[in-house]
Design an enzyme around this catalytic site. Structure first.
Site, short mmCIF file in Angstrom:
data_model
loop_
_atom_site.label_atom_id
_atom_site.label_comp_id
_atom_site.label_asym_id
_atom_site.label_seq_id
_atom_site.Cartn_x
_atom_site.Cartn_y
_atom_site.Cartn_z
N GLY A 231 0.81 -1.21 -0.07
CA GLY A 231 -0.17 0.10 0.00
C GLY A 231 0.82 1.40 0.01
O GLY A 231 0.57 2.21 -0.62
N CYS A 232 1.79 1.29 0.92
CA CYS A 232 2.80 2.49 0.79
C CYS A 232 3.52 2.60 -0.53
O CYS A 232 3.87 3.82 -0.77
CB CYS A 232 3.74 2.14 2.01
SG CYS A 232 2.98 2.31 3.52
N THR A 233 3.64 1.60 -1.08
CA THR A 233 4.53 1.66 -2.48
C THR A 233 3.52 2.41 -3.61
O THR A 233 3.90 3.02 -4.23
CB THR A 233 5.12 0.44 -2.87
OG1 THR A 233 6.09 0.06 -2.02
CG2 THR A 233 5.74 0.30 -4.23
#
Length: 160
Positions: free
Chosen positions: A45-47
């Protein structure tokens, strides 16, 4: 501590970027600043969120906004994330999570029945005077840019 409220002065902070250089929110006065908090570098998700911000950099620049990503990762991990994903905006290391706490994003979480502490995915828009103008709690990575850019358009239209 809860997320900052619209109309209050954004809590000031100074954190190291991916190269270890200190970045202070106060030094960005005169500029719109998007401060987004993400749980952990190099996770799916952060990527997705970081790469989307990278891909929309021109849209943020067009609005005169500077993006700062904050996670509780150490500088070395942030640097690796920046390099691996060719991120061309500022990511900051909040290793002791003091800034996450000041912004109300450091919370108790639960996964598979195990409780732990971490940062929630939240975003705060700060105006050129250092005042909080919009808050997005628990934002979804795929929706982040559309919501933030639309808010900047609305806010800047209201300010002009």
């Amino acid at each position: 501590m809860p997320l900052p409220e619209i109309g209050q002065t954004a809590p000031d902070f100074t954190l190291p970027d991916a190269s270890g250089t200190p970045v202070a929110l106060a030094e960005l006065r005169g500029t719109w600043v998007v401060v987004y908090f993400y749980p952990k570098a190099s996770t799916p998700g952060c990527t997705t969120q970081a790469c989307s911000i990278r891909d929309h950099r021109a849209d943020y620049e067009q609005r005169g906004a500077r993006v700062l990503g904050v996670s509780p990762d150490p500088v070395a991990k942030v640097a690796k994330f920046v390099e691996k994903e060719s991120l061309d905006f500022t990511l900051l290391a909040d290793e002791d999570h003091a800034v996450c706490e000041a912004y109300g994003t450091w919370v108790e979480k639960s996964m598979y029945g195990k409780k732990y502490w971490g940062s929630t995915r939240s975003t705060v828009i700060v105006d050129p005077e250092g005042v909080v103008r919009e808050v997005f709690p628990k934002v979804k990575p795929a929706e982040h840019d559309a919501k933030v850019l639309a808010a900047l358009d609305a806010l800047q239209g209201a300010v002009a």
